[in-house]
Design a protein around this motif. Sequence first.
Motif, mmCIF file in Angstrom:
data_model
loop_
_atom_site.group_PDB
_atom_site.id
_atom_site.type_symbol
_atom_site.label_atom_id
_atom_site.label_comp_id
_atom_site.label_asym_id
_atom_site.label_seq_id
_atom_site.Cartn_x
_atom_site.Cartn_y
_atom_site.Cartn_z
ATOM 1 N N VAL A 11 0.832 -1.204 0.000
ATOM 2 C CA VAL A 11 0.000 0.000 0.000
ATOM 3 C C VAL A 11 0.869 1.257 0.000
ATOM 4 O O VAL A 11 0.589 2.225 -0.699
ATOM 5 C CB VAL A 11 -0.964 -0.009 1.211
ATOM 6 N N ALA A 12 1.950 1.220 0.773
ATOM 7 C CA ALA A 12 2.819 2.393 0.854
ATOM 8 C C ALA A 12 3.360 2.755 -0.527
ATOM 9 O O ALA A 12 3.562 3.930 -0.846
ATOM 10 C CB ALA A 12 3.966 2.130 1.824
ATOM 11 N N ARG A 13 3.581 1.736 -1.365
ATOM 12 C CA ARG A 13 4.079 2.004 -2.720
ATOM 13 C C ARG A 13 3.065 2.797 -3.557
ATOM 14 O O ARG A 13 3.441 3.642 -4.350
ATOM 15 C CB ARG A 13 4.365 0.683 -3.455
ATOM 16 N N PHE A 14 1.777 2.451 -3.387
ATOM 17 C CA PHE A 14 0.760 3.116 -4.217
ATOM 18 C C PHE A 14 0.710 4.616 -3.969
ATOM 19 O O PHE A 14 0.273 5.383 -4.809
ATOM 20 C CB PHE A 14 -0.638 2.538 -3.925
ATOM 21 N N THR A 15 1.143 5.015 -2.778
ATOM 22 C CA THR A 15 1.012 6.438 -2.441
ATOM 23 C C THR A 15 2.167 7.263 -2.991
ATOM 24 O O THR A 15 2.211 8.467 -2.784
ATOM 25 C CB THR A 15 0.965 6.631 -0.914
ATOM 26 N N THR A 16 3.080 6.621 -3.700
ATOM 27 C CA THR A 16 4.244 7.375 -4.180
ATOM 28 C C THR A 16 4.149 7.735 -5.657
ATOM 29 O O THR A 16 5.043 8.369 -6.184
ATOM 30 C CB THR A 16 5.540 6.559 -3.981
ATOM 31 N N ARG A 17 3.088 7.312 -6.321
ATOM 32 C CA ARG A 17 2.971 7.626 -7.756
ATOM 33 C C ARG A 17 2.714 9.105 -7.967
ATOM 34 O O ARG A 17 1.949 9.715 -7.230
ATOM 35 C CB ARG A 17 1.829 6.825 -8.390
ATOM 36 N N SER A 18 3.344 9.648 -8.999
ATOM 37 C CA SER A 18 3.155 11.068 -9.296
ATOM 38 C C SER A 18 2.239 11.213 -10.506
ATOM 39 O O SER A 18 2.583 10.768 -11.595
ATOM 40 C CB SER A 18 4.516 11.702 -9.560
ATOM 41 N N ILE A 19 1.075 11.789 -10.290
ATOM 42 C CA ILE A 19 0.116 11.945 -11.396
ATOM 43 C C ILE A 19 -0.179 13.423 -11.566
ATOM 44 O O ILE A 19 -0.684 14.071 -10.656
ATOM 45 C CB ILE A 19 -1.176 11.161 -11.087
ATOM 46 N N LYS A 20 0.183 13.954 -12.727
ATOM 47 C CA LYS A 20 0.091 15.402 -12.919
ATOM 48 C C LYS A 20 -0.697 15.742 -14.185
ATOM 49 O O LYS A 20 -0.942 14.905 -15.029
ATOM 50 C CB LYS A 20 1.501 16.008 -13.051
#
Lengths: 303, 294
Positions: free
Chosen positions: A25-34
């Motif tokens: 789950v911690a990994r999912f919060t690191t994606r950068s979507i701009k």
Amino acid sequence: MAAKSILPDFRITPTIDQVGIEERVARFTTRSIKKESKMQGLKMILNMIDLTTLEGKDTEGKVKQMCYKAVHMHDVIPDLPTVAAVCVYPSMVKTAKESLIGSGVKVASVSTAFPSGQSTHEIKILDTKFALENGADEIDMVISRGEFLKGNYNFVFDEIAAIKDVCGKARLKVIFETGELSTLDNVRKASDIAMYAGADFIKTSTGKISPAATMPVTLVMLEAIRDYYYATNRMVGMKPAGGISTSKLAMQYLVMLRETLGGAWLSNEWFRFGASSLANDVLMQIAKQTTGVYQSSDYFSKD
Amino acid sequence: MSRLEIQKTYKIFIGGQFPRTESGRYYPLKNKKNEVIANMCLSSRKDFRNAVVAARSAFGGWSEKSAFNRSQILYRIAEMLEGRKEQFIAELLLQGISAAAAKEEVTLSIDRLVYYAGWCDKYQALFSSVNPVASSHFNFSVPEPTGVVAIISSEESSLLGLVTSIAPVIAGGNTCVVLASESKPLCAITFSEVLNTSDLSAGVVNILTGNSAELHSHFSSHMDVNSLLYYRKNKNEIKTIKENAALNVKRVHIYDKIILNSEKAQSPYFIFDNQEIKTTWHPVENIGSSKGGY
């Protein structure tokens, strides 16, 4: 249904590695979507919301107002999608249905003595029938957590199957109230039971108990959906509900959905957010993207 | 064996916590000998946004506290500052201020907090009025806090400028986001520690360090900021601020001529600058000796 004939032994559902789930789950919060993809994501979130009011103080007026908002999210910004559905108590289904004629927004009704589920089988069936007769397109039922925790899995399975029979074409969402299930193992087990019993959607929470939806719980349920899909080739939807109030968090749920179940689930047919305050935050983010200026809730309608 | 000194990490203050800037950017702060004394957070617009969210959510609780309780808390801030006087003087010296001036700045700051603590439950009486009207109404006007106030505080002063800008704002029941002096930021962060131990609810005061040229346009354009106070002299920034403030008709107060260590830098009118007047028409049967009108 073919799936029912190959029921697994629910006593041996996979156990969950909690540490592994939390790290994933911690990994999912690191994606950068701009930029454009962020905008697309925001609109998708908006379109996946089940705009919800489930309060003792609900009135027809309040429900009508919310239904208006469901269709006219923020008229200042053109080309906004509507939300997926409104979610109300059975007594408000008729009002909601009438307010939403021709809009394409569905009416979901909670049932089976929501939120506690502490009632008799007959009353739960009647509750569901009442909602359906008034025009509910979707039924959000609660499982009997007491029976589940006692280990009475047959009872839980049969109850879900019975409600599913009553539902007919209406889609059935099964609420586990994961905040009361204590462990991720139980969440996984409840997911398996509900899906094999015929659930079209599995849903985390009623929103009445804290913790409501969390990312680890949702991931466990998504993985259950994936395993069920591999075993039976039937798609089941997911609805995290309660506690998701910011766009940023909602976006992280979408990332988790995409990376666990794939693109096929990325529509409101297979994924919903049960929320009331999330909609305004998404609208404020969309407005920020279009105007370049941080927004204030003063300029957005309260639902 | 010689001991390695433990250096303090200066972070920013948002919602009662001390995060680093989300941008991961820092700027070195140097003393007169051009030695680096600290790495300061170069706050970004997202830090500002987070701070405004914190300030907004703190506003309800702070504005509803009784005036007397706000007074107690401001006085408590002064007490805490008094107790840590030496630390602030040392920091001021580190930032190149003379010993006498440093002592004066700290004592003035403490006194100014006590001054505004006193005003907390008195300005209402000063600025309220009962208004004569021609109908059967009891008509009265009272001040209410404006809301979230963004402050770009004095560049020249490390502590006094900060206290002078914050105290009247919170005395009046507002919450605020403050940009500290870029060249003298040390006291601002240490002052945050004082605030954090003074029963001031989280989010009432949020302090950022960074660059006004970069941040002033965001301070002035944010739709959830109700008022903006500017204590510097940059004409271009003032112009942009005034233009951007029109977006949601923020109140703008430019205090570019204020002399911080003068008596004129403290006044209940600085509280009044961030108050809105609410007028209430209360129906009554008789006005004075006249007969009822309805």
